[in-house]
Enzyme design. Structure first.
Site, PDB file in Angstrom:
ATOM      1  CG  HIS A  39      44.339 -34.746  55.159  1.00 37.25           C
ATOM      2  ND1 HIS A  39      44.479 -34.491  56.505  1.00 37.25           N
ATOM      3  CD2 HIS A  39      44.350 -36.091  55.033  1.00 37.25           C
ATOM      4  CE1 HIS A  39      44.556 -35.642  57.160  1.00 37.25           C
ATOM      5  NE2 HIS A  39      44.487 -36.630  56.294  1.00 37.25           N
ATOM      6  NE  ARG A  68      38.803 -41.869  56.722  1.00 36.91           N
ATOM      7  CZ  ARG A  68      39.742 -41.986  55.789  1.00 36.91           C
ATOM      8  NH1 ARG A  68      41.000 -42.187  56.133  1.00 36.91           N
ATOM      9  NH2 ARG A  68      39.451 -41.896  54.518  1.00 36.91           N
ATOM     10  CE1 TYR A 161      48.032 -37.568  47.684  1.00 34.00           C
ATOM     11  CE2 TYR A 161      46.458 -39.250  48.340  1.00 34.00           C
ATOM     12  CZ  TYR A 161      47.436 -38.327  48.668  1.00 34.00           C
ATOM     13  OH  TYR A 161      47.833 -38.187  49.974  1.00 34.00           O
ATOM     14  CE  LYS A 162      42.457 -43.657  47.363  1.00 31.91           C
ATOM     15  NZ  LYS A 162      42.765 -44.162  48.703  1.00 31.91           N
TER      16      LYS A 162
END
Length: 179
Positions: A39, A68, A161-162
């Site tokens: 990560h 999650r 980033y996404k």
């Protein structure tokens, strides 16, 4: 389905798995890496939730799974988004228009579940992916407002980033028009 080894001296490494619908990453690049190393490229992860996420894994109990949700917005319906399909994503992004963005873009949600295995103490990590066109979400005023709020408050580096940053203004405008 991924397997994390219950080895805190190695930082809880990813040791095995079968990944059907990755979101802009591939298993081969992450195998053998510790949880935090996997990560490290995620903006704000280390400073905001890295330690607490690691502690959650470390303290996970047998028989007490946790889950999650992780979200993204994608501009193609492909579920398998390994980096080898980045050219398709880039082309689809160039083809986005204000009139088509609601139908072309999809909210992608991964329901991620973590379970401690009783015999080995390793952690089974399961991901189930759902997608919904933004146009369908925009039909529900509350959902449209929620998504709009998320897009307007997500830090720019996270939107980048996404992969949302290039079309975020057009998407925000679309959602505003739907309200």
């Amino acid at each position: 389905m991924l397997l994390l080894r219950a080895d805190t001296t190695q930082g809880i490494p990813l040791v095995a798995g079968q990944l059907c619908f990755p979101n802009a990453w591939c298993l081969e690049e992450k195998l053998g890496k510790s949880f935090l190393a996997i990560h490290q490229e995620v903006p704000l992860f280390a400073e905001r939730i890295g330690r607490s996420s690691y502690l959650l894994l470390e303290r996970l109990k047998v028989g007490r799974p946790v889950w999650r949700l992780n979200w993204a917005i994608k501009n193609i319906p492909r579920l398998n988004l390994t980096p080898r399909y980045a050219h398709e994503v880039a082309q689809a992004q160039r083809d986005l228009t204000p009139d088509a963005i609601g139908e072309r873009c999809l909210l992608r949600v991964e329901r991620q579940a973590l379970t401690r295995l009783p015999r080995t103490q390793d952690i089974l990590f399961i991901i189930h992916t759902y997608q919904e066109p933004i146009a369908a979400i925009a039909q529900n005023g509350q959902q449209a407002r929620t998504l709009l709020g998320v897009l307007q408050t997500t830090p720019p580096e996270v939107l980048q980033y996404k992969g949302i940053a290039p079309f975020a203004p057009m998407l925000i405008e679309y959602l505003l028009d739907q309200l």
